[in-house]
Design a protein around this motif. Sequence first.
Motif, mmCIF file in Angstrom:
data_model
loop_
_atom_site.group_PDB
_atom_site.id
_atom_site.type_symbol
_atom_site.label_atom_id
_atom_site.label_comp_id
_atom_site.label_asym_id
_atom_site.label_seq_id
_atom_site.Cartn_x
_atom_site.Cartn_y
_atom_site.Cartn_z
ATOM 1 N N UNK A 337 37.804 53.230 39.079
ATOM 2 C CA UNK A 337 37.246 53.625 37.785
ATOM 3 C C UNK A 337 37.160 55.153 37.750
ATOM 4 N N UNK A 338 37.610 55.742 36.663
ATOM 5 C CA UNK A 338 37.559 57.188 36.505
ATOM 6 C C UNK A 338 36.718 57.535 35.284
ATOM 7 N N UNK A 339 35.751 58.430 35.476
ATOM 8 C CA UNK A 339 34.997 59.010 34.372
ATOM 9 C C UNK A 339 35.643 60.364 34.092
ATOM 10 N N UNK A 340 36.260 60.510 32.911
ATOM 11 C CA UNK A 340 37.006 61.732 32.629
ATOM 12 C C UNK A 340 36.067 62.809 32.094
ATOM 13 N N UNK A 341 36.139 64.025 32.660
ATOM 14 C CA UNK A 341 35.164 65.080 32.392
ATOM 15 C C UNK A 341 35.788 66.345 31.807
ATOM 16 N N UNK A 354 43.393 65.399 44.505
ATOM 17 C CA UNK A 354 42.370 64.380 44.752
ATOM 18 C C UNK A 354 41.603 64.775 46.013
ATOM 19 N N UNK A 355 40.276 64.848 45.898
ATOM 20 C CA UNK A 355 39.431 65.181 47.038
ATOM 21 C C UNK A 355 38.568 63.969 47.368
ATOM 22 N N UNK A 356 38.819 63.390 48.548
ATOM 23 C CA UNK A 356 38.159 62.155 48.968
ATOM 24 C C UNK A 356 37.674 62.322 50.399
ATOM 25 N N UNK A 416 36.959 63.043 43.576
ATOM 26 C CA UNK A 416 37.043 63.822 42.343
ATOM 27 C C UNK A 416 38.496 64.237 42.130
ATOM 28 N N UNK A 417 38.843 64.445 40.847
ATOM 29 C CA UNK A 417 40.152 64.948 40.477
ATOM 30 C C UNK A 417 40.003 66.404 40.067
ATOM 31 N N UNK A 426 38.115 67.730 36.951
ATOM 32 C CA UNK A 426 38.546 67.065 35.724
ATOM 33 C C UNK A 426 37.998 65.649 35.592
ATOM 34 N N UNK A 427 37.670 65.005 36.705
ATOM 35 C CA UNK A 427 37.179 63.634 36.631
ATOM 36 C C UNK A 427 36.541 63.211 37.937
ATOM 37 N N UNK A 428 35.794 62.124 37.867
ATOM 38 C CA UNK A 428 35.163 61.534 39.055
ATOM 39 C C UNK A 428 35.562 60.076 39.143
#
Length: 480
Positions: A337-341, A354-356, A416-417, A426-428
């Motif tokens: 699931x991505x919440x776009x920010x 992508x940072x994981x 996070x993206x 840009x997104x989580x």
Amino acid sequence: MSHQSNLIASDILTYLKQHENKDMLRFITCGNVDDGKSTLIGRLLHDSKLIFEDQLAAIQRDSQKYNTTDGDIDLALLVDGLQAEREQGITIDVAYRYFSTDKRKFIIADCPGHEQYTRNMATGASTSNLAIILIDARRGLQTQTRRHSFIVSLLGIKHVIVAVNKMDLVDFDQSVFEKIKSDYLDFAEQLTISDIHFVPISALRGDNVVNASTHASWYKGPTLMTLLETVTVDQGIHLDGFRLPVQYVNRPHLDFRGFCGTVAAGVVKPGDAVIALPSGKQSRVKAIVTYEGEQASAQAGQAITLTLEDEIDISRGDVLVKADEPSPNVSTAFDAHIVWMNEQPLQVGKEYVFKLAGKQVFGRVERILQRVDVNSLATSAATQLALNEIGLCRISVNAPVVFDAYKACRGTGSFILIDRLSNATAGAGMIVATAQADSVNTEEASDLARLRAFELELNQLVRKHFPHWGAKDISKLFSR
């Protein structure tokens, strides 16, 4: 950290000992704009006698200057510190406050309610154990109420207190409270929130915040502060296996190489057999080093440095796991699931960073499996995600990453993206599972990890029973 206690003056050592042993509750306040989130936090601190006199005097002066409460003291100014926030009477950035009571320590994240700053709300919720969702008694459930509740559910927060605020403006009408309670429960049936409490309050007047209200005799439940002090703290870790994302390799001199990070899940002790993923290299824990010195064990939440018995190649972004426990996923594709920010919409096929769990890789969203309508929670097809939209996406990255499902472990299940050009977040994302098409790779990685764990155990047995054998002899044995 603020705390009202007589022991501070009479026996400071006893007070510090009590304070050290208290558990910690992190919680957020969220909901629609102007529902009273900042005022509620100010009221919690004020009625708990946790505001210093000079702070109170400054708030009184600024209340007269900005006049947002018709001459009354505006307790929201305690957390709304930006000039733009005070002028507009809204929260823009996440504000953190720290305090404690006799029973518990608290970290509050006051999150903005404006739709434009939903990304700030998601940031505050990502480390919280509980959410207070405020609802204006005059307006009922709003779009932001539903959006914030859905994000709270996605982020794995299981404890929610629905504070129906501004009850003084509806004359503490019980029917209004019951209607909002019914509407919210109907909506929450589609979410994964297991523990929901409802409290009728007036943050401005202080009813049922710290002290029980005399205006709502029909309400027999606990006050908001009582709920905060007694709720069971859920740290968001539902995984028994050990996980240590490596954040830094410490090499101060020739005789020391340590792997630093915060334990995301599980327990580790010296002598435990561990595997470094994604490489699959194995060794044993030689020592657990912390600021206080070497420790006999470490558990989730502790920042530690591990030293190993063997010199193996481990880099930042690798994950250490126990050899005798279920392995995490190792894959180049997963669903999340991505919440776009970002103001610019998410573009399918565009390359992002992508940072994981400390590892940075390039990747892209291959396709959006479904977009979620926050009002009805209905799903629909989509080719992009706009600001504040939420979707289930299939993601591919250009190097293997180690992860668990977010519902099992936040530390290894979130990412996070980052936009490559602007370097802005840009997104989580919250990982759901490995992409179906890539499940074979994951199974192969797990089999390889188990094989190497067996090889490590056999190696230790040979060293024990044949101590005169050298490394070359053991190597020849395995080569056969």
